[in-house]
Scaffold this motif. Structure first.
Motif, PDB file in Angstrom:
ATOM      1  N   PHE A 293       0.820  -1.211   0.000  1.00  0.00           N
ATOM      2  CA  PHE A 293       0.000   0.000   0.000  1.00  0.00           C
ATOM      3  C   PHE A 293       0.857   1.266   0.000  1.00  0.00           C
ATOM      4  N   GLY A 294       2.175   1.105   0.061  1.00  0.00           N
ATOM      5  CA  GLY A 294       3.084   2.241  -0.035  1.00  0.00           C
ATOM      6  C   GLY A 294       3.517   2.846   1.285  1.00  0.00           C
ATOM      7  N   PHE A 295       3.204   2.203   2.387  1.00  0.00           N
ATOM      8  CA  PHE A 295       3.627   2.725   3.685  1.00  0.00           C
ATOM      9  C   PHE A 295       5.082   2.359   3.957  1.00  0.00           C
ATOM     10  N   LYS A 296       5.743   3.144   4.779  1.00  0.00           N
ATOM     11  CA  LYS A 296       7.148   2.915   5.092  1.00  0.00           C
ATOM     12  C   LYS A 296       7.362   2.406   6.520  1.00  0.00           C
ATOM     13  N   GLN A 297       6.393   2.690   7.392  1.00  0.00           N
ATOM     14  CA  GLN A 297       6.486   2.244   8.786  1.00  0.00           C
ATOM     15  C   GLN A 297       5.167   1.635   9.227  1.00  0.00           C
ATOM     16  N   LEU A 298       5.285   0.582  10.011  1.00  0.00           N
ATOM     17  CA  LEU A 298       4.130  -0.080  10.610  1.00  0.00           C
ATOM     18  C   LEU A 298       4.247   0.114  12.114  1.00  0.00           C
ATOM     19  N   TRP A 299       3.254   0.759  12.712  1.00  0.00           N
ATOM     20  CA  TRP A 299       3.263   1.033  14.147  1.00  0.00           C
ATOM     21  C   TRP A 299       2.181   0.193  14.811  1.00  0.00           C
TER      22      TRP A 299
ATOM     23  N   TYR B 284       5.841  -8.821  19.406  1.00  0.00           N
ATOM     24  CA  TYR B 284       6.223  -7.705  18.539  1.00  0.00           C
ATOM     25  C   TYR B 284       7.741  -7.545  18.492  1.00  0.00           C
ATOM     26  N   GLU B 285       8.407  -7.720  19.610  1.00  0.00           N
ATOM     27  CA  GLU B 285       9.870  -7.637  19.602  1.00  0.00           C
ATOM     28  C   GLU B 285      10.478  -8.737  18.736  1.00  0.00           C
ATOM     29  N   LYS B 286       9.965  -9.965  18.841  1.00  0.00           N
ATOM     30  CA  LYS B 286      10.460 -11.068  18.008  1.00  0.00           C
ATOM     31  C   LYS B 286      10.159 -10.836  16.534  1.00  0.00           C
ATOM     32  N   ALA B 287       9.104 -10.098  16.238  1.00  0.00           N
ATOM     33  CA  ALA B 287       8.726  -9.805  14.859  1.00  0.00           C
ATOM     34  C   ALA B 287       9.516  -8.636  14.277  1.00  0.00           C
ATOM     35  N   GLY B 288      10.464  -8.099  15.048  1.00  0.00           N
ATOM     36  CA  GLY B 288      11.334  -7.045  14.550  1.00  0.00           C
ATOM     37  C   GLY B 288      10.895  -5.630  14.840  1.00  0.00           C
ATOM     38  N   PHE B 289       9.844  -5.464  15.622  1.00  0.00           N
ATOM     39  CA  PHE B 289       9.399  -4.133  16.002  1.00  0.00           C
ATOM     40  C   PHE B 289      10.337  -3.562  17.060  1.00  0.00           C
ATOM     41  N   ILE B 290      10.516  -2.252  17.037  1.00  0.00           N
ATOM     42  CA  ILE B 290      11.357  -1.550  18.003  1.00  0.00           C
ATOM     43  C   ILE B 290      10.455  -0.739  18.921  1.00  0.00           C
TER      44      ILE B 290
ATOM     45  N   ILE C 296       4.182   1.771  22.506  1.00  0.00           N
ATOM     46  CA  ILE C 296       4.175   1.944  21.057  1.00  0.00           C
ATOM     47  C   ILE C 296       5.432   1.294  20.473  1.00  0.00           C
ATOM     48  N   PHE C 297       5.230   0.519  19.411  1.00  0.00           N
ATOM     49  CA  PHE C 297       6.323  -0.102  18.668  1.00  0.00           C
ATOM     50  C   PHE C 297       6.247   0.354  17.216  1.00  0.00           C
ATOM     51  N   LYS C 298       7.395   0.313  16.521  1.00  0.00           N
ATOM     52  CA  LYS C 298       7.373   0.579  15.080  1.00  0.00           C
ATOM     53  C   LYS C 298       8.256  -0.427  14.358  1.00  0.00           C
TER      54      LYS C 298
END
Length: 172
Positions: free
Chosen positions: A115-121, A135-141, A161-163
């Motif tokens: 869809f053209g997004f650059k960040q997933l929060w 979320y941490e294991k999935a690579g979110f910070i 909040i994670f991104k």
């Protein structure tokens, strides 16, 4: 869309939907609470839909004929055009700890990028240790608390909040 999760030998079908009847088994088992149920109703067109959303998608994951999970993407009207939020990510309890949530999250990342997004929060409750770990294991910070990062975008200021950087994952 049908996804073959070869490591598990399962076929997950992802359905984009707004049909609330598809959500009933999930609403009974997932412990998201009344706000979750109301948001699903509104996003699917029952009752008045929130006018603060510029974009939204809802997906159900099914295994054979059973609905096993829900996931979604949404963007608030006043958000950066590069950011999309995870909405309603959940897997029925008997399907957890089998790698299916990881498959679903990877698909959600792919959809967000398409869809053209650059960040997933995403936000989650500070006491939801399973979600924090997932979320941490999935690579979110972890960015911090909602109160610090975006107090106007979550229900609870204590949410975490994670991104996830979608471009970096795509380039690798």
């Amino acid at each position: 869309m049908q996804i073959n999760n070869q490591t598990l030998g399962n076929f997950i079908t992802i359905i984009q939907t707004k049909d609330i009847q598809n959500f009933i088994p999930l609403l009974k088992e997932l412990e998201f609470g009344d706000k979750f149920s109301l948001s699903v109703l509104r996003w699917c067109g029952i009752k008045e839909r929130q006018k603060t959303l510029a974009f939204w998608q809802v997906y159900l994951a099914t295994l054979e004929t059973e609905t096993i999970g829900v996931m979604g993407l949404y963007q608030m009207v006043n958000s950066s055009p590069n950011i999309v939020w995870v909405g309603w990510f959940g897997l029925r309890p008997k399907y957890r700890q089998q790698g299916l949530g990881t498959v679903m999250m990877n698909l959600l990342k792919k959809y967000a990028l398409e869809f053209g997004f650059k960040q997933l929060w995403v936000f989650t409750n500070t006491n939801n240790f399973a979600a924090l770990s997932f979320y941490e294991k999935a690579g979110f910070i972890k960015l911090g608390s909602a109160e610090e990062i975006c107090p106007d975008k979550t229900y609870k200021l204590s949410d975490i909040i994670f991104k996830y950087e979608l471009e970096e994952a795509h380039e690798q």
